[in-house]
Design a protein around this motif. Structure first.
Motif, PDB file in Angstrom:
ATOM      1  N   GLU A   7       3.996   1.989   4.177  1.00  0.00           N
ATOM      2  CA  GLU A   7       2.800   2.216   4.990  1.00  0.00           C
ATOM      3  C   GLU A   7       2.413   3.701   4.973  1.00  0.00           C
ATOM      4  N   GLU A   9       3.098   5.807   2.536  1.00  0.00           N
ATOM      5  CA  GLU A   9       2.564   6.043   1.197  1.00  0.00           C
ATOM      6  C   GLU A   9       1.115   5.564   1.106  1.00  0.00           C
ATOM      7  N   LYS A  10       0.833   4.404   1.703  1.00  0.00           N
ATOM      8  CA  LYS A  10      -0.527   3.864   1.706  1.00  0.00           C
ATOM      9  C   LYS A  10      -1.479   4.809   2.440  1.00  0.00           C
ATOM     10  N   CYS A  11      -1.064   5.336   3.583  1.00  0.00           N
ATOM     11  CA  CYS A  11      -1.903   6.273   4.344  1.00  0.00           C
ATOM     12  C   CYS A  11      -2.200   7.539   3.532  1.00  0.00           C
ATOM     13  N   VAL A  14      -4.650   6.597   0.808  1.00  0.00           N
ATOM     14  CA  VAL A  14      -6.008   6.446   1.360  1.00  0.00           C
ATOM     15  C   VAL A  14      -6.648   7.820   1.494  1.00  0.00           C
ATOM     16  N   LEU A  40      -7.110  -0.444  -2.015  1.00  0.00           N
ATOM     17  CA  LEU A  40      -5.699  -0.815  -1.854  1.00  0.00           C
ATOM     18  C   LEU A  40      -5.516  -2.233  -1.321  1.00  0.00           C
ATOM     19  N   THR A  41      -6.517  -2.765  -0.647  1.00  0.00           N
ATOM     20  CA  THR A  41      -6.434  -4.106  -0.074  1.00  0.00           C
ATOM     21  C   THR A  41      -6.718  -5.175  -1.123  1.00  0.00           C
ATOM     22  N   LYS A  54      -6.683   0.883  11.326  1.00  0.00           N
ATOM     23  CA  LYS A  54      -6.139   1.738  10.266  1.00  0.00           C
ATOM     24  C   LYS A  54      -6.769   3.125  10.245  1.00  0.00           C
TER      25      LYS A  54
END
Length: 167
Positions: A7, A9-11, A14, A40-41, A54
């Motif tokens: 999560e 890494e995703k942030c 983004v 990413l989704t 988010k």
């Protein structure tokens, strides 16, 4: 633990993608982050409520930026049977549209390079004092060849993506 790292890494991704889209697509900061989340989704889409959570932005800001992205054809939404929510995702043809833009950009660049080259050749022919093996001409020829290769690669990529989408 692994979920938290993923999560995080995703942030970070983004944010990195957001900065990229701000600079290269002329998106507002929030539109860029919304678009990044959708990259990413993927095809699953994301709801308005999930975007609120988010991105920690106001409802009106998220709503305004979603409308902007929809009106420019960057994103679309769909619904799921039995679910009243709208799921937002990147428009299916968005990659092809971006490739068309890049192809046009490289065509224009190649055209301009060819005009510069023709001018330089004529200039050198009219100025006997100039070096006929001018380094600028050599650079120009290399750049024209590079532009041609870029153009061919982009056209091939577009064909491959089109074939993949149409399967």
């Amino acid at each position: 633990m692994q979920c938290e790292e993923l999560e995080k890494e995703k942030c970070n991704l983004v944010e990195e993608l957001g900065v990229y889209f701000e600079r290269n697509e002329a998106f507002s900061p929030l539109s860029a982050r919304i678009f990044s989340v959708m990259v990413l989704t993927g095809e699953d889409g994301i709801t308005f409520e999930e975007l609120l959570e988010k991105l920690e932005a106001s409802k009106s800001s998220i709503s305004t930026n979603l409308q902007l992205l929809q009106s420019t054809g960057k994103i679309t939404y769909f619904t799921k049977t039995g679910d009243r929510k709208r799921y937002f995702k990147i428009a299916p043809d968005q990659m092809l549209v971006r490739l068309d833009e890049k192809i046009e950009q490289w065509k224009k660049e190649k055209e301009l390079l060819e005009k510069v080259h023709c001018y330089k050749v004529r200039y050198l022919q009219n100025n006997r004092d100039s070096d006929p093996d001018n380094a600028g001409l050599l650079f120009n020829r290399h750049y024209i060849k590079f532009a041609e290769q870029m153009l061919n690669n982009l056209i091939n990529l577009k064909e491959n993506i089109s074939n993949t989408i149409n399967r």
